[in-house]
Design a protein around this motif. Sequence first.
Motif, mmCIF file in Angstrom:
data_model
loop_
_atom_site.group_PDB
_atom_site.id
_atom_site.type_symbol
_atom_site.label_atom_id
_atom_site.label_comp_id
_atom_site.label_asym_id
_atom_site.label_seq_id
_atom_site.Cartn_x
_atom_site.Cartn_y
_atom_site.Cartn_z
ATOM 1 N N ASN A 150 26.372 51.920 27.227
ATOM 2 C CA ASN A 150 25.305 50.694 26.760
ATOM 3 C C ASN A 150 24.283 51.699 25.274
ATOM 4 O O ASN A 150 23.595 51.277 25.216
ATOM 5 C CB ASN A 150 24.854 50.778 27.961
ATOM 6 N N ASP A 151 24.653 53.084 25.881
ATOM 7 C CA ASP A 151 23.265 53.844 24.978
ATOM 8 C C ASP A 151 24.543 55.289 24.284
ATOM 9 O O ASP A 151 23.857 55.839 24.217
ATOM 10 C CB ASP A 151 22.225 54.605 25.846
ATOM 11 N N PHE A 191 25.685 55.362 22.098
ATOM 12 C CA PHE A 191 25.509 55.327 20.574
ATOM 13 C C PHE A 191 24.469 56.249 19.489
ATOM 14 O O PHE A 191 24.083 56.694 18.737
ATOM 15 C CB PHE A 191 25.267 54.408 19.367
ATOM 16 N N ALA A 192 23.160 56.329 20.606
ATOM 17 C CA ALA A 192 21.472 57.073 20.160
ATOM 18 C C ALA A 192 21.923 58.163 20.192
ATOM 19 O O ALA A 192 22.286 59.673 19.341
ATOM 20 C CB ALA A 192 21.042 57.068 22.024
ATOM 21 N N TRP A 195 14.256 65.551 18.760
ATOM 22 C CA TRP A 195 14.488 64.414 20.280
ATOM 23 C C TRP A 195 14.743 63.276 20.083
ATOM 24 O O TRP A 195 14.454 61.996 19.066
ATOM 25 C CB TRP A 195 13.076 64.480 21.201
ATOM 26 N N THR A 196 15.434 62.045 21.208
ATOM 27 C CA THR A 196 15.031 60.522 21.227
ATOM 28 C C THR A 196 15.434 60.666 22.581
ATOM 29 O O THR A 196 15.721 61.459 23.746
ATOM 30 C CB THR A 196 16.815 60.570 20.130
ATOM 31 N N THR A 197 15.314 59.114 22.729
ATOM 32 C CA THR A 197 15.896 58.412 23.803
ATOM 33 C C THR A 197 16.932 57.892 24.096
ATOM 34 O O THR A 197 18.637 57.437 22.715
ATOM 35 C CB THR A 197 15.061 57.083 23.642
ATOM 36 N N PRO A 199 25.809 52.483 12.048
ATOM 37 C CA PRO A 199 25.262 52.525 12.544
ATOM 38 C C PRO A 199 24.238 52.026 13.402
ATOM 39 O O PRO A 199 23.821 50.665 13.023
ATOM 40 C CB PRO A 199 24.080 53.894 12.364
ATOM 41 N N LYS A 200 23.777 51.650 15.039
ATOM 42 C CA LYS A 200 22.967 51.473 15.800
ATOM 43 C C LYS A 200 21.893 51.480 16.447
ATOM 44 O O LYS A 200 20.974 50.854 16.225
ATOM 45 C CB LYS A 200 23.969 50.603 17.054
ATOM 46 N N PHE A 201 21.602 52.761 16.235
ATOM 47 C CA PHE A 201 21.340 53.282 16.170
ATOM 48 C C PHE A 201 20.169 54.271 15.097
ATOM 49 O O PHE A 201 19.029 54.197 14.853
ATOM 50 C CB PHE A 201 20.948 54.963 17.186
ATOM 51 N N TYR A 202 20.830 55.233 14.321
ATOM 52 C CA TYR A 202 20.426 56.477 13.555
ATOM 53 C C TYR A 202 19.515 55.273 12.040
ATOM 54 O O TYR A 202 20.263 54.087 11.314
ATOM 55 C CB TYR A 202 21.182 57.577 12.860
ATOM 56 N N ASN A 203 18.797 55.774 11.801
ATOM 57 C CA ASN A 203 18.487 55.243 10.221
ATOM 58 C C ASN A 203 18.048 56.967 9.564
ATOM 59 O O ASN A 203 16.778 57.942 10.627
ATOM 60 C CB ASN A 203 17.671 54.316 10.142
ATOM 61 N N GLU A 225 14.648 56.887 9.011
ATOM 62 C CA GLU A 225 13.244 56.703 8.971
ATOM 63 C C GLU A 225 13.145 57.566 10.785
ATOM 64 O O GLU A 225 12.434 59.038 11.155
ATOM 65 C CB GLU A 225 12.782 55.319 9.187
ATOM 66 N N ILE A 226 14.431 57.199 11.522
ATOM 67 C CA ILE A 226 14.432 57.694 12.595
ATOM 68 C C ILE A 226 14.680 58.988 13.000
ATOM 69 O O ILE A 226 14.524 60.020 13.919
ATOM 70 C CB ILE A 226 15.210 56.671 13.344
ATOM 71 N N ALA A 261 11.816 60.812 11.832
ATOM 72 C CA ALA A 261 10.809 60.635 13.962
ATOM 73 C C ALA A 261 11.542 61.888 14.808
ATOM 74 O O ALA A 261 10.056 61.676 15.567
ATOM 75 C CB ALA A 261 11.035 59.410 13.662
ATOM 76 N N TRP A 272 14.989 48.873 25.623
ATOM 77 C CA TRP A 272 16.076 49.166 25.695
ATOM 78 C C TRP A 272 16.250 48.105 27.195
ATOM 79 O O TRP A 272 17.072 47.840 27.443
ATOM 80 C CB TRP A 272 16.816 50.169 26.467
ATOM 81 N N TRP A 288 6.699 52.717 20.381
ATOM 82 C CA TRP A 288 7.013 53.502 21.368
ATOM 83 C C TRP A 288 6.877 54.598 21.499
ATOM 84 O O TRP A 288 7.032 55.226 20.629
ATOM 85 C CB TRP A 288 8.818 52.956 21.771
ATOM 86 N N SER A 293 14.295 52.754 32.325
ATOM 87 C CA SER A 293 14.678 53.599 31.083
ATOM 88 C C SER A 293 13.529 54.389 29.609
ATOM 89 O O SER A 293 14.740 54.815 28.802
ATOM 90 C CB SER A 293 14.650 52.297 29.767
ATOM 91 N N VAL A 343 11.534 54.705 28.471
ATOM 92 C CA VAL A 343 10.708 53.864 27.147
ATOM 93 C C VAL A 343 9.748 52.963 27.463
ATOM 94 O O VAL A 343 9.705 52.172 28.485
ATOM 95 C CB VAL A 343 11.527 53.738 26.558
ATOM 96 N N ALA A 369 5.649 58.812 14.232
ATOM 97 C CA ALA A 369 7.017 58.300 14.493
ATOM 98 C C ALA A 369 7.128 57.422 15.085
ATOM 99 O O ALA A 369 8.285 56.421 14.826
ATOM 100 C CB ALA A 369 7.417 60.007 15.159
ATOM 101 N N CYS A 429 8.493 54.368 13.680
ATOM 102 C CA CYS A 429 10.213 54.294 13.416
ATOM 103 C C CYS A 429 10.919 54.044 14.692
ATOM 104 O O CYS A 429 11.061 54.242 15.808
ATOM 105 C CB CYS A 429 10.659 55.566 13.330
ATOM 106 N N LEU A 430 12.156 52.484 14.565
ATOM 107 C CA LEU A 430 12.832 51.940 15.222
ATOM 108 C C LEU A 430 14.459 52.567 15.025
ATOM 109 O O LEU A 430 14.406 52.698 13.387
ATOM 110 C CB LEU A 430 12.862 50.621 15.454
ATOM 111 N N PRO A 431 14.996 52.730 16.188
ATOM 112 C CA PRO A 431 15.774 52.265 16.032
ATOM 113 C C PRO A 431 16.843 51.632 15.196
ATOM 114 O O PRO A 431 16.382 50.465 15.270
ATOM 115 C CB PRO A 431 16.803 53.135 17.508
ATOM 116 N N SER A 432 17.724 51.047 14.095
ATOM 117 C CA SER A 432 18.354 50.556 13.478
ATOM 118 C C SER A 432 18.406 49.308 14.471
ATOM 119 O O SER A 432 18.462 47.493 14.219
ATOM 120 C CB SER A 432 19.776 50.437 12.752
ATOM 121 N N PHE A 433 18.803 49.086 15.781
ATOM 122 C CA PHE A 433 19.042 47.949 16.896
ATOM 123 C C PHE A 433 17.868 47.518 17.069
ATOM 124 O O PHE A 433 17.632 45.903 16.912
ATOM 125 C CB PHE A 433 19.746 47.749 18.052
#
Lengths: 338, 338
Positions: free
Chosen positions: A103-104, A106-107, A267-269, A311-315, A317-318, A321, B242, B267, B275, B277, B321, B324-328
């Motif tokens: 489920n997660d 990819f992050a 860091w990330t979620t 990619p589902k998460f990376y761009n 901007e993130i 951030a 999430w 977020w 989650s 978040v 920051a 700034c949102l994940p791509s999904f």
Amino acid sequence: MGSSGVGQYPTKTQVQFENFDDENIVTSAANNGKKECNGTPKDTSPALPGWYADVSWPGEAHIYKMEKIIFQGKSEFQELLVFESSRHGKVAILDGYIQLTENDEFAYQEMLTHLALCSVPNPKKVLLVGGGDGGILREISRHSSVQHIDICEIDTMVIDVYKKFFPDIAIGYEDPRVHVHIRDGIAFINSVPKGTYDVIILDAFQPMGPIAEVLADKCFLDSVANALRPGGVLSAPADSLWHKNFVVADTIEKCKNIFKGSVNYAWTTVPTYASGVIGFMLCSTKGPPVNFKCPINPLNPEQNGVAKGPPKFYNSEIHSAAFCLPSFVEKAIDPKRY
Amino acid sequence: MGSSGVGQYPTKTQVQFENFDDENIVTSAANNGKKECNGTPKDTSPALPGWYADVSWPGEAHIYKMEKIIFQGKSEFQELLVFESSRHGKVAILDGYIQLTENDEFAYQEMLTHLALCSVPNPKKVLLVGGGDGGILREISRHSSVQHIDICEIDTMVIDVYKKFFPDIAIGYEDPRVHVHIRDGIAFINSVPKGTYDVIILDAFQPMGPIAEVLADKCFLDSVANALRPGGVLSAPADSLWHKNFVVADTIEKCKNIFKGSVNYAWTTVPTYASGVIGFMLCSTKGPPVNFKCPINPLNPEQNGVAKGPPKFYNSEIHSAAFCLPSFVEKAIDPKRY
């Protein structure tokens, strides 16, 4: 609070199975002699039948209902458990720690990979240490400039299990640029000629303590720095900023001394990791300067390599951030500023 | 997986206490007729004695060892439980949901407050709906431009308990600019003359479903928009990115129609929320334009109002920051772009 009836809960080290074929009851067992990163042993446990308990810290756990046990095995190096969860898809537990969930994942995989590869121009040669699941390979595969990808994974069980049960993750192995080396990562790194790689990604991932231990191993980091070209980059997981004993300042100082380039914490979620957060350490060697906060090599959304979609998460901007830190983290990293 | 021995786990609604004075055993009880936000009722439960179980979603829970029960009470509006945890300090549970913990409350309180107040020039009049704990008041207090702070909280039990057991949070009430109104928030909002406030902060916080419900209530949002001056700002908690049924696109569309200014989702990390978040919805009314991503009214680190020190989490970088949102998530918000 009294002592009877409390202080007993499932732990995550050394899972055992009873009635495996029937009810899939999982009973967490004793501590196996291992220690928590804070030096105190984990509580021993009665079971919470049918549930997996991820004990973040003493006194706290995240529990997941196991709908079905998919794999359980032990290699000469580690134990691997795969189960189907109610909400997170398949979950892989390596030596009692959550390695990933469908489920997660990819992050973590996307950020660990692209925070490094998008920070250097035209990366050609990449080494992945650990990461036998193949998810980081899948992410490296998106970079068309890359000509050669070495992965050094010690445990064939991990590779085999992921290829069988997590095809969308292990798909990374299908990239023809990938060269698999079944070896100990430290021995491999020590054998690499100086300046071989543009990027090294360390994915020997065990949340909390062990990461800090790896990043505290000066000899290992010296070898990593040596294996990188001038201005090359290491990406490695690091402690969550919510870790009770968050000591990233020492790690940063040590990495600055060894790599002699840019050193940054990001860091990330990732909801299924302890505290819902994972840290990253990004280090560049002396040479062309690297500004990790401003990616100069953005992903091309049309080029996904062997991955099945963008990619589902990376761009970008993130990416930037991820280097923006809460004030208490900035203070922990640079106490002199406060 | 078979049915016996599985599918049974502690739920969080309607906590009950057995042997309260002796062992502080908490037994979670049945569902009280409430429904999960996804429409399915929560599982009923046997107990995990001595632990509090925060059931994020069916099949998953975060469990906390209760070192000591500090308060348990029921007002005409809700039930409140306060216990001392092993790791997160005191934990407050409101109607079965984690409201806050001493360890990480600052992340939520600071972000909810300053994402709004730092986005408008010279805010003078602020309304807080809910937030009886006082933490948002503590954060508003850092803004020296503010001349008048109304708080509308329906439940005096919440205020009393926080003043007694969480003095570092309830300290917000010590700001002389604070005016307390013990009333229903919706009735209060409806009674407010048009254009009264620069900023309204909504802290009627229940993770997951209920927030979406509040933000889906067009009449309520119309009243909020009416109570704001042109170019005034609403800040409200929103679903975690999430969340399985993350439907923030509809909420954004609705808010754009009602507020007619900027509408953005942000977020941040709060480890003890589901989650790890929490989301935020920021809306500005038609008038002087507001760019939430670029704070124009930064905090003065020398001015902390009644707070005992500078913010622990918020700073201008983490403000930007947060948007700034994940791509999904970007895709979920604006499917047409993908």
